[in-house]
Write a protein that holds these residues in place. Structure first.
Motif, PDB file in Angstrom:
ATOM      1  N   GLY A 352       0.459  -1.575  -0.370  1.00 13.97           N
ATOM      2  CA  GLY A 352       0.368   0.010   0.014  1.00 13.97           C
ATOM      3  C   GLY A 352       1.095   1.067   0.059  1.00 13.97           C
ATOM      4  O   GLY A 352       0.533   1.954   0.644  1.00 13.97           O
ATOM      5  N   CYS A 353       1.944   1.362  -0.854  1.00 13.23           N
ATOM      6  CA  CYS A 353       2.914   2.478  -0.595  1.00 13.23           C
ATOM      7  C   CYS A 353       3.317   2.864  -2.102  1.00 13.23           C
ATOM      8  O   CYS A 353       3.848   3.790  -1.953  1.00 13.23           O
ATOM      9  CB  CYS A 353       4.401   2.160  -0.359  1.00 13.23           C
ATOM     10  SG  CYS A 353       4.634   0.219  -0.518  1.00 13.23           S
ATOM     11  N   ARG A 378      -3.710  11.196   1.744  1.00 12.48           N
ATOM     12  CA  ARG A 378      -3.449   9.681   1.002  1.00 12.48           C
ATOM     13  C   ARG A 378      -1.561   9.323   1.100  1.00 12.48           C
ATOM     14  O   ARG A 378      -1.112   8.208   1.048  1.00 12.48           O
ATOM     15  CB  ARG A 378      -4.204   9.319  -0.097  1.00 12.48           C
ATOM     16  CG  ARG A 378      -4.167   7.809  -1.072  1.00 12.48           C
ATOM     17  CD  ARG A 378      -3.871   8.232  -2.260  1.00 12.48           C
ATOM     18  NE  ARG A 378      -4.211   6.969  -3.366  1.00 12.48           N
ATOM     19  CZ  ARG A 378      -4.886   6.794  -4.844  1.00 12.48           C
ATOM     20  NH1 ARG A 378      -4.558   7.434  -5.216  1.00 12.48           N
ATOM     21  NH2 ARG A 378      -4.202   5.561  -5.068  1.00 12.48           N
ATOM     22  N   MET A 382       0.618   6.803   2.972  1.00  8.65           N
ATOM     23  CA  MET A 382       1.206   5.714   1.933  1.00  8.65           C
ATOM     24  C   MET A 382       2.689   5.684   1.940  1.00  8.65           C
ATOM     25  O   MET A 382       3.886   4.963   2.236  1.00  8.65           O
ATOM     26  CB  MET A 382       1.046   6.404  -0.091  1.00  8.65           C
ATOM     27  CG  MET A 382       0.227   5.571   0.298  1.00  8.65           C
ATOM     28  SD  MET A 382       0.070   5.565  -2.060  1.00  8.65           S
ATOM     29  CE  MET A 382      -1.588   4.613  -2.859  1.00  8.65           C
TER      30      MET A 382
END
Length: 427
Positions: A352-353, A378, A382
């Protein structure tokens, strides 16, 4: 053990190139082994030696191990012939070193182990010679698969003669089959080694890592003074060659005018003059910087909001590459945007990066950059995930410790053979 580490492109963190061998040699020395690292003079590298060159070489202690630097220049800006000659000259110089007693050993004993780190693949020549003539086991590290990657690039127009590719293939076959262990940077490279005859029980995947102390989101940031403070920075740091496909980033930049996002390209390469000329002619939001030492690069990454991993749209890159810029960007707490499918895309998705877009799709690349530039929450989420992925999977100290374990396992299962009788009289 007396270990000879062959890495033609070696650099300390004071240089602007990869430092994997620096950390690995240091870990072996810290574990009590006597390490001599042989290298050439790679463009952008800093070996840590500053004394005068005598008879084409100089040597000295660097970070607890011995460095032998041969006066053999090599760099991506050279043509194919010049680079090939540099590879062969280094192989010859390293072969002489590999076949002689370990320097500084009062008993005149030979090397217990050789580590041959490719690229270039010609580092396997001295390792194979030492195994045949001295019975010295060796570890073959494959950082870039040759001839597979040059063959793939040849299909894209960067021609390498077929006889050269065939000769490299035979060399890679011999190295994979005769190595006491093969170290690959990715699972895809490991599969290639197996296809070339490597023993499945002796293949290890040790990924590309980053120095988590040097590359850290909490260090003092640095921004280029000419860049407005309100702009969001997306940084690419690496080679500017045909394989990197950086015109895709300029295509994206053309779609990002007046959005408050700026792309920063750090590095050198054959494509840089054309990239700079295009960016100036089209008034693109792109800034070019010269290569910089790792500590300075880390400060730039700490000031950035997004990291970039860009390669030319070559399908083989998906599983056969392990760029430093990915590990260093994640360690710096940067959400990454990449156009490289496969391994890199899976890592970003699972952690999720970051965001992965299709190769060659400038619209998707621009959209991904804009999505992060305009969504700070967001981006921050991240960023936290990026650092966590680096800590769990990409810590160069842990990876170096695993290499030490591989080396010591090889030493345990590969006792020295007596040199062939015909060689005993010639030594």
């Amino acid at each position: 053990m007396r270990i000879l580490y062959l890495h033609q492109h070696f650099s300390t963190p004071s240089g602007s190139t990869a430092t994997r061998a620096f950390h690995h040699a240091g870990a072996l020395a810290a574990a009590g082994h006597r390490v001599t690292l042989a290298c050439g003079r790679y463009d952008g590298a800093v070996t840590g030696l500053s004394g005068a060159l005598h008879h084409g070489r100089r040597q000295g202690q660097v970070a607890g191990f011995e460095v032998v630097e041969f006066d053999i220049r090599c760099g991506n800006a050279q043509g194919l012939v010049a680079r090939s000659l540099a590879f062969l000259r280094f192989a010859l110089a390293a072969s002489r070193l590999a076949l002689r007693p370990a320097p500084g050993d009062p008993a005149g004993r030979r090397w217990d182990l050789i580590i041959a780190s490719s690229t270039p693949p010609t580092v396997a020549i001295p390792a194979l010679l030492a195994r045949r003539l001295r019975g010295t086991p060796f570890i073959f590290e494959v950082r870039d698969p040759w001839p597979e990657l040059p063959a793939a690039l040849s299909r894209q127009g960067t021609a390498v003669p077929k006889p050269v590719l065939a000769a490299i293939g035979r060399l890679a076959d011999a190295a994979c089959r005769q190595a006491a262990s093969v170290v690959a940077l990715t699972e895809g490279i490991a599969r290639l080694a197996l296809a070339r005859g490597a023993d499945p029980d002796r293949v290890r995947v040790l990924p590309q890592g980053a120095d988590l102390v040097l590359f850290h989101p909490g260090i003092a940031p640095w921004r280029p003074p000419e860049v407005p403070t309100q702009e969001v920075l997306a940084v690419y740091a690496g080679a500017h060659g045909p394989a990197n496909g950086l015109h895709q980033l300029l295509d994206a930049a053309a779609r990002l005018r007046h959005t408050g996002l700026r792309i920063v390209l750090v590095g050198e390469g054959a494509e840089k003059p054309a990239l700079m000329a295009r960016a100036a002619a089209e008034d693109l939001p792109v800034t070019f910087l010269d290569p910089m030492p790792k500590a300075h690069l880390a400060r730039l990454l700490a000031a950035a909001e997004v990291g970039l991993l860009c390669l030319a749209p070559v399908p083989e890159f998906a599983e056969w590459t392990a760029p430093n810029k990915l590990a260093e960007g994640l360690a710096s707490g940067l959400p990454m945007v990449t156009n490289v499918p496969g391994r890199a895309a899976r890592l970003l998705a699972a952690g999720g990066c970051g965001l992965a877009v299709p190769p060659g799709d400038a619209d998707a690349l621009a959209a991904a950059l804009l999505a992060l530039a305009t969504d700070p929450p967001r981006r921050r989420a991240m960023a936290r995930a990026a650092r966590l992925v680096a800590e769990r999977q990409l810590d160069t100290r842990r990876i170096a410790a695993r290499l030490v374990a591989v080396v010591e396992a090889v030493a345990g299962r590969a006792p020295r053979r007596a040199a062939p009788r015909r060689d005993q009289t010639a030594a």
